[in-house]
Scaffold this motif. Structure first.
Motif, PDB file in Angstrom:
ATOM      1  N   SER A   1       7.554 -25.333  27.961  1.00  0.00           N
ATOM      2  CA  SER A   1       8.245 -24.616  26.878  1.00  0.00           C
ATOM      3  C   SER A   1       7.260 -24.110  25.827  1.00  0.00           C
ATOM      4  CB  SER A   1       9.318 -25.497  26.232  1.00  0.00           C
ATOM      5  OG  SER A   1       8.745 -26.654  25.659  1.00  0.00           O
ATOM      6  N   ALA A   2       6.199 -24.857  25.560  1.00  0.00           N
ATOM      7  CA  ALA A   2       5.177 -24.389  24.611  1.00  0.00           C
ATOM      8  C   ALA A   2       4.460 -23.160  25.154  1.00  0.00           C
ATOM      9  CB  ALA A   2       4.171 -25.509  24.317  1.00  0.00           C
ATOM     10  N   ILE A   3       4.161 -23.167  26.432  1.00  0.00           N
ATOM     11  CA  ILE A   3       3.497 -22.007  27.050  1.00  0.00           C
ATOM     12  C   ILE A   3       4.408 -20.788  26.971  1.00  0.00           C
ATOM     13  CG2 ILE A   3       2.543 -21.061  29.195  1.00  0.00           C
ATOM     14  CD1 ILE A   3       1.745 -24.027  29.859  1.00  0.00           C
ATOM     15  N   ARG A   4       5.691 -20.987  27.240  1.00  0.00           N
ATOM     16  CA  ARG A   4       6.640 -19.883  27.114  1.00  0.00           C
ATOM     17  C   ARG A   4       6.691 -19.368  25.675  1.00  0.00           C
ATOM     18  NH1 ARG A   4      10.814 -23.121  30.367  1.00  0.00           N
ATOM     19  NH2 ARG A   4      10.381 -22.504  32.504  1.00  0.00           N
ATOM     20  N   PHE A   5       6.658 -20.284  24.713  1.00  0.00           N
ATOM     21  CA  PHE A   5       6.662 -19.895  23.299  1.00  0.00           C
ATOM     22  C   PHE A   5       5.440 -19.040  22.973  1.00  0.00           C
ATOM     23  CE2 PHE A   5       5.116 -20.828  18.992  1.00  0.00           C
ATOM     24  CZ  PHE A   5       6.176 -20.329  18.239  1.00  0.00           C
ATOM     25  N   TYR A   6       4.261 -19.489  23.402  1.00  0.00           N
ATOM     26  CA  TYR A   6       3.044 -18.725  23.127  1.00  0.00           C
ATOM     27  C   TYR A   6       3.076 -17.368  23.841  1.00  0.00           C
ATOM     28  CZ  TYR A   6       1.277 -23.055  21.117  1.00  0.00           C
ATOM     29  OH  TYR A   6       1.113 -24.172  20.347  1.00  0.00           O
ATOM     30  N   GLU A   7       3.681 -17.345  25.001  1.00  0.00           N
ATOM     31  CA  GLU A   7       3.829 -16.066  25.706  1.00  0.00           C
ATOM     32  C   GLU A   7       4.766 -15.145  24.922  1.00  0.00           C
ATOM     33  OE1 GLU A   7       5.124 -14.292  30.061  1.00  0.00           O
ATOM     34  OE2 GLU A   7       5.793 -16.301  29.500  1.00  0.00           O
TER      35      GLU A   7
ATOM     36  N   GLY B   1       3.112 -13.473  22.246  1.00  0.00           N
ATOM     37  CA  GLY B   1       2.081 -12.528  22.661  1.00  0.00           C
ATOM     38  C   GLY B   1       0.679 -13.111  22.685  1.00  0.00           C
ATOM     39  N   LEU B   2       0.559 -14.430  22.584  1.00  0.00           N
ATOM     40  CA  LEU B   2      -0.762 -15.062  22.584  1.00  0.00           C
ATOM     41  C   LEU B   2      -1.345 -15.169  23.990  1.00  0.00           C
ATOM     42  CD1 LEU B   2      -0.076 -17.838  19.930  1.00  0.00           C
ATOM     43  CD2 LEU B   2      -1.067 -15.566  19.600  1.00  0.00           C
ATOM     44  N   VAL B   3      -0.481 -15.219  24.984  1.00  0.00           N
ATOM     45  CA  VAL B   3      -0.882 -15.136  26.390  1.00  0.00           C
ATOM     46  C   VAL B   3       0.118 -14.212  27.086  1.00  0.00           C
ATOM     47  CG1 VAL B   3      -2.014 -17.396  26.592  1.00  0.00           C
ATOM     48  CG2 VAL B   3       0.430 -17.208  27.026  1.00  0.00           C
ATOM     49  N   GLN B   4      -0.299 -13.681  28.212  1.00  0.00           N
ATOM     50  CA  GLN B   4       0.576 -12.793  28.974  1.00  0.00           C
ATOM     51  C   GLN B   4       0.642 -13.273  30.413  1.00  0.00           C
ATOM     52  OE1 GLN B   4      -1.069  -8.880  28.675  1.00  0.00           O
ATOM     53  NE2 GLN B   4      -0.735  -8.742  26.471  1.00  0.00           N
ATOM     54  N   SER B   5       1.830 -13.243  30.942  1.00  0.00           N
ATOM     55  CA  SER B   5       1.970 -13.584  32.359  1.00  0.00           C
ATOM     56  C   SER B   5       2.291 -12.325  33.144  1.00  0.00           C
ATOM     57  CB  SER B   5       3.080 -14.621  32.556  1.00  0.00           C
ATOM     58  OG  SER B   5       4.347 -14.055  32.286  1.00  0.00           O
TER      59      SER B   5
ATOM     60  N   ILE C   1      -5.833 -22.245  21.270  1.00  0.00           N
ATOM     61  CA  ILE C   1      -4.668 -22.394  20.393  1.00  0.00           C
ATOM     62  C   ILE C   1      -4.539 -23.847  19.944  1.00  0.00           C
ATOM     63  CG2 ILE C   1      -2.142 -22.296  20.283  1.00  0.00           C
ATOM     64  CD1 ILE C   1      -2.357 -19.875  22.259  1.00  0.00           C
ATOM     65  N   LEU C   2      -4.666 -24.776  20.883  1.00  0.00           N
ATOM     66  CA  LEU C   2      -4.560 -26.194  20.547  1.00  0.00           C
ATOM     67  C   LEU C   2      -5.644 -26.617  19.557  1.00  0.00           C
ATOM     68  CD1 LEU C   2      -3.796 -27.730  24.051  1.00  0.00           C
ATOM     69  CD2 LEU C   2      -2.253 -27.594  22.095  1.00  0.00           C
ATOM     70  N   ILE C   3      -6.860 -26.205  19.798  1.00  0.00           N
ATOM     71  CA  ILE C   3      -7.974 -26.553  18.916  1.00  0.00           C
ATOM     72  C   ILE C   3      -7.752 -25.952  17.527  1.00  0.00           C
ATOM     73  CG2 ILE C   3     -10.440 -26.174  18.495  1.00  0.00           C
ATOM     74  CD1 ILE C   3     -10.732 -26.266  21.628  1.00  0.00           C
ATOM     75  N   ALA C   4      -7.388 -24.679  17.492  1.00  0.00           N
ATOM     76  CA  ALA C   4      -7.184 -23.996  16.215  1.00  0.00           C
ATOM     77  C   ALA C   4      -6.056 -24.642  15.418  1.00  0.00           C
ATOM     78  CB  ALA C   4      -6.902 -22.516  16.454  1.00  0.00           C
ATOM     79  N   GLN C   5      -4.991 -25.042  16.081  1.00  0.00           N
ATOM     80  CA  GLN C   5      -3.898 -25.718  15.385  1.00  0.00           C
ATOM     81  C   GLN C   5      -4.359 -27.060  14.829  1.00  0.00           C
ATOM     82  OE1 GLN C   5      -0.848 -25.567  18.464  1.00  0.00           O
ATOM     83  NE2 GLN C   5       0.290 -24.067  17.256  1.00  0.00           N
ATOM     84  N   ASN C   6      -5.168 -27.785  15.597  1.00  0.00           N
ATOM     85  CA  ASN C   6      -5.705 -29.055  15.107  1.00  0.00           C
ATOM     86  C   ASN C   6      -6.629 -28.869  13.920  1.00  0.00           C
ATOM     87  OD1 ASN C   6      -4.358 -30.861  16.779  1.00  0.00           O
ATOM     88  ND2 ASN C   6      -5.864 -30.648  18.408  1.00  0.00           N
ATOM     89  N   LEU C   7      -7.244 -27.693  13.813  1.00  0.00           N
ATOM     90  CA  LEU C   7      -8.102 -27.389  12.670  1.00  0.00           C
ATOM     91  C   LEU C   7      -7.298 -26.917  11.465  1.00  0.00           C
ATOM     92  CD1 LEU C   7     -11.038 -25.552  14.475  1.00  0.00           C
ATOM     93  CD2 LEU C   7     -11.042 -27.864  13.503  1.00  0.00           C
TER      94      LEU C   7
END
Length: 151
Positions: A26-32, A35-39, A60-66
């Motif tokens: 669901s997180a991957i779908r959200f990022y898609e 527009g952060l990733v495209q399938s 994305i994960l690293i940036a959010q942790n920062l």
């Protein structure tokens, strides 16, 4: 540089991407959706992601942790190429930008840490009454909020 034809092994299912990144489907779908990733879609309308999307999602994960906001992450990812693995040069551009943001946040955190004991210690929690940091409400002229920490 000639582009090579993509093969089936260049693509991953959403489940495989989830397993590789540790993200939920669901997180991957959200990022898609953001527009952060495209399938790409198969003839059966199943999502397929490029292997390079693992790096984008990991970023994305690293940036959010920062502490970067999603809009900031989107801006940074917009600097990366779609459809190929980012190069060291690509990442260096993003690193420089993020470093400036992190330095500003670190400076704010250090100012807050250094002044926190005195502010909490007085108990007034009021910029108008605080005799330690804002005698005679001098900071009120600079605007609302914790002026001594923000400036």
């Amino acid at each position: 540089m000639a582009l090579r034809a993509l093969t089936k092994k260049d693509f991953l299912t959403i489940g495989e991407v989830a397993a590789r990144t540790g993200l939920s489907v669901s997180a991957i779908r959200f990022y898609e959706e953001k527009g952060l990733v495209q399938s790409l879609r198969t003839s059966g309308n199943q999502r397929r992601f490029l292997r390079s999307d693992i790096r984008r999602l990991s970023f994305i994960l690293i940036a959010q942790n920062l502490g970067l906001a999603l809009a900031e992450i989107e801006d940074e990812l917009g600097k990366l190429p779609q459809g190929r693995n980012p190069t060291a040069r690509d990442w260096a551009k993003i690193s420089t930008s993020i470093r400036k943001q992190l330095d500003a946040r670190i400076a704010l955190l250090e100012r807050t840490r250094d002044r926190l004991d005195g502010c909490i210690g007085c108990g007034c929690l009021s910029m108008k009454k605080c005799q330690l940091y804002n005698k005679d409400d001098r900071a009120g002229d600079g605007g609302s909020g914790p002026r001594h920490i923000l400036s």
